[in-house]
Motif scaffolding. Structure first.
Motif, PDB file in Angstrom:
ATOM      1  N   ASN A  77      -4.509   5.971  -7.808  1.00 37.69           N
ATOM      2  CA  ASN A  77      -4.978   5.186  -9.097  1.00 37.69           C
ATOM      3  C   ASN A  77      -6.055   3.971  -8.861  1.00 37.69           C
ATOM      4  O   ASN A  77      -6.293   3.540  -9.722  1.00 37.69           O
ATOM      5  N   ALA A  78      -6.018   3.621  -7.464  1.00 40.14           N
ATOM      6  CA  ALA A  78      -6.760   2.273  -7.297  1.00 40.14           C
ATOM      7  C   ALA A  78      -7.014   2.507  -5.549  1.00 40.14           C
ATOM      8  O   ALA A  78      -6.475   3.161  -4.772  1.00 40.14           O
ATOM      9  N   GLY A  95      19.919  -4.053  -8.208  1.00 44.41           N
ATOM     10  CA  GLY A  95      18.777  -4.677  -9.017  1.00 44.41           C
ATOM     11  C   GLY A  95      17.579  -4.410  -8.197  1.00 44.41           C
ATOM     12  O   GLY A  95      17.659  -4.877  -6.970  1.00 44.41           O
ATOM     13  N   VAL A  96      16.592  -4.075  -9.116  1.00 41.80           N
ATOM     14  CA  VAL A  96      15.224  -4.134  -8.635  1.00 41.80           C
ATOM     15  C   VAL A  96      14.052  -4.567  -9.532  1.00 41.80           C
ATOM     16  O   VAL A  96      14.600  -4.623 -10.701  1.00 41.80           O
ATOM     17  N   GLN A  97      12.863  -5.097  -9.039  1.00 40.05           N
ATOM     18  CA  GLN A  97      12.051  -5.446  -9.908  1.00 40.05           C
ATOM     19  C   GLN A  97      11.286  -3.936 -10.418  1.00 40.05           C
ATOM     20  O   GLN A  97      11.100  -3.038  -9.438  1.00 40.05           O
ATOM     21  N   GLN A  98      11.181  -3.607 -11.641  1.00 33.75           N
ATOM     22  CA  GLN A  98      10.753  -2.358 -12.117  1.00 33.75           C
ATOM     23  C   GLN A  98       9.307  -1.898 -11.595  1.00 33.75           C
ATOM     24  O   GLN A  98       8.508  -2.917 -11.541  1.00 33.75           O
ATOM     25  N   GLY A  99       9.229  -0.779 -10.929  1.00 33.77           N
ATOM     26  CA  GLY A  99       8.004  -0.407 -10.520  1.00 33.77           C
ATOM     27  C   GLY A  99       7.655  -0.951  -9.099  1.00 33.77           C
ATOM     28  O   GLY A  99       6.502  -0.628  -8.470  1.00 33.77           O
ATOM     29  N   VAL A 158       0.927  -1.041  -0.042  1.00 37.45           N
ATOM     30  CA  VAL A 158       0.047   0.026   0.078  1.00 37.45           C
ATOM     31  C   VAL A 158       0.735   1.376   0.275  1.00 37.45           C
ATOM     32  O   VAL A 158       1.898   1.408   0.938  1.00 37.45           O
ATOM     33  N   THR A 159       0.866   2.350  -1.122  1.00 37.27           N
ATOM     34  CA  THR A 159       1.585   3.283  -0.854  1.00 37.27           C
ATOM     35  C   THR A 159       0.440   4.674  -1.471  1.00 37.27           C
ATOM     36  O   THR A 159      -0.353   4.038  -2.029  1.00 37.27           O
ATOM     37  N   ASP A 160       0.895   5.768  -0.831  1.00 39.47           N
ATOM     38  CA  ASP A 160       0.039   6.868  -1.352  1.00 39.47           C
ATOM     39  C   ASP A 160       0.055   7.055  -2.754  1.00 39.47           C
ATOM     40  O   ASP A 160      -1.043   7.571  -3.406  1.00 39.47           O
ATOM     41  N   ASP A 161       0.999   6.675  -3.330  1.00 42.19           N
ATOM     42  CA  ASP A 161       1.007   7.055  -4.960  1.00 42.19           C
ATOM     43  C   ASP A 161      -0.018   5.931  -5.387  1.00 42.19           C
ATOM     44  O   ASP A 161      -0.644   6.589  -6.456  1.00 42.19           O
TER      45      ASP A 161
END
Ligand code: ARG
Length: 269
Positions: free
Chosen positions: A118-119, A153-157, A111-114
């Protein structure tokens, strides 16, 4: 490649539905007014996820399985409908909800504010945090500040991406480069091959990747973040109340713990 095409289709779909909203603003919102009734009428509920995130979702042959798949099944069973899961890129999940391509998303999504712009999120069902993985024996990195000047390295998004990119300067790190992958598993391969210095990802998946690559990678340092996972629905969808009810029942009855144990207690990957 398939994912890219999917993302394009999703993006196109989103643009279309946004255009539709702009013109009249009536019919397309009716859909989410009584999402539950529409699902019951259709006899099926559709979910999107990114099945690259064990133990929450991963592929067993062609089937998407894991903690989130079991929670989703409980929602479908409660509604008395069939569950249909589609595996897409992680950063396409919210766009897919926005464009009406799916009823909900369960993807170990924090859960994020951003994202809330959108959802809508259900009540949280799991606590998580970002952690650092390095190649075994790497003595260069043992705490978050050691990520400074490193290729990570990260998973995008994901929230791992947000943490490392540190756009708002909230975190006390400045990495040299954030390498974004579609799948964590590819980031882990690059880590083992020595092409990147670290991977930042969620704690439970990190444990699974360590288990799958025994002796090759390890977790270092303290937890970087405090996060909560929740189901995601299109803005205004009344499916959120149904999901909250099911999540509460799973927690109260001890079933949620059973589901988590089922996918974490042994190496059943
Ligand atoms: N919890 C992180 C986030 O919300 C990572 C989730 C990745 N999930 C997945 N199914 N690949 O950004």
């Amino acid at each position: 490649m398939k994912k890219k095409i999917m993302a394009l289709i999703l993006a196109a779909g989103m643009a279309l539905s946004m255009a539709a909203c702009g013109s009249s603003g009536s019919s397309s919102s009716a859909k989410s007014d009584d999402a539950v009734a529409a699902i019951k009428k259709a006899g099926k509920i559709t979910m999107v996820t990114n099945a690259e995130f064990p133990p929450f979702e991963y592929k067993d042959g062609n089937k998407v399985t894991g903690i989130d798949a079991d929670i989703a099944q409980a929602v479908a069973d409660d509604l008395g409908v069939k569950l249909e899961i589609t595996d897409i890129a992680f950063d396409s999940c919210i766009p897919a909800l926005k464009s009406g391509k799916a009823d909900f998303c369960l993807a170990g999504m924090t859960v994020t504010d951003d994202r809330k712009k959108n959802a809508d999120f259900s009540d949280p069902y799991f606590d998580a945090s970002q952690v650092i993985l390095v190649k075994s024996g790497n003595t260069d990195i043992s705490k978050p500040s050691d990520l400074d000047g490193k290729v990570v390295g990260v998973q995008q998004g994901t929230t791992g991406d947000t943490y490392c990119t540190n756009e708002d300067g909230k975190n006390d790190i400045s990495v040299k480069e954030v390498k974004r992958y579609q799948k964590h598993v590819d980031a882990v391969s690059d880590l083992i091959a020595g092409r990147i210095d670290a991977v930042v990802l969620d704690d439970y998946p990190a444990e699974q990747f360590i288990e799958q690559n025994k002796g090759k990678i390890e977790k270092v340092g303290e937890n970087l973040t405090t996060e909560e996972y929740a189901a995601v629905v299109p803005k205004g969808s009344n499916l959120v109340d149904e999901i909250n009810k099911v999540v509460k029942n799973l927690k109260d009855s001890g079933k949620m713990n059973e589901i988590v144990d089922k996918y974490t207690s042994d190496s059943n990957q």
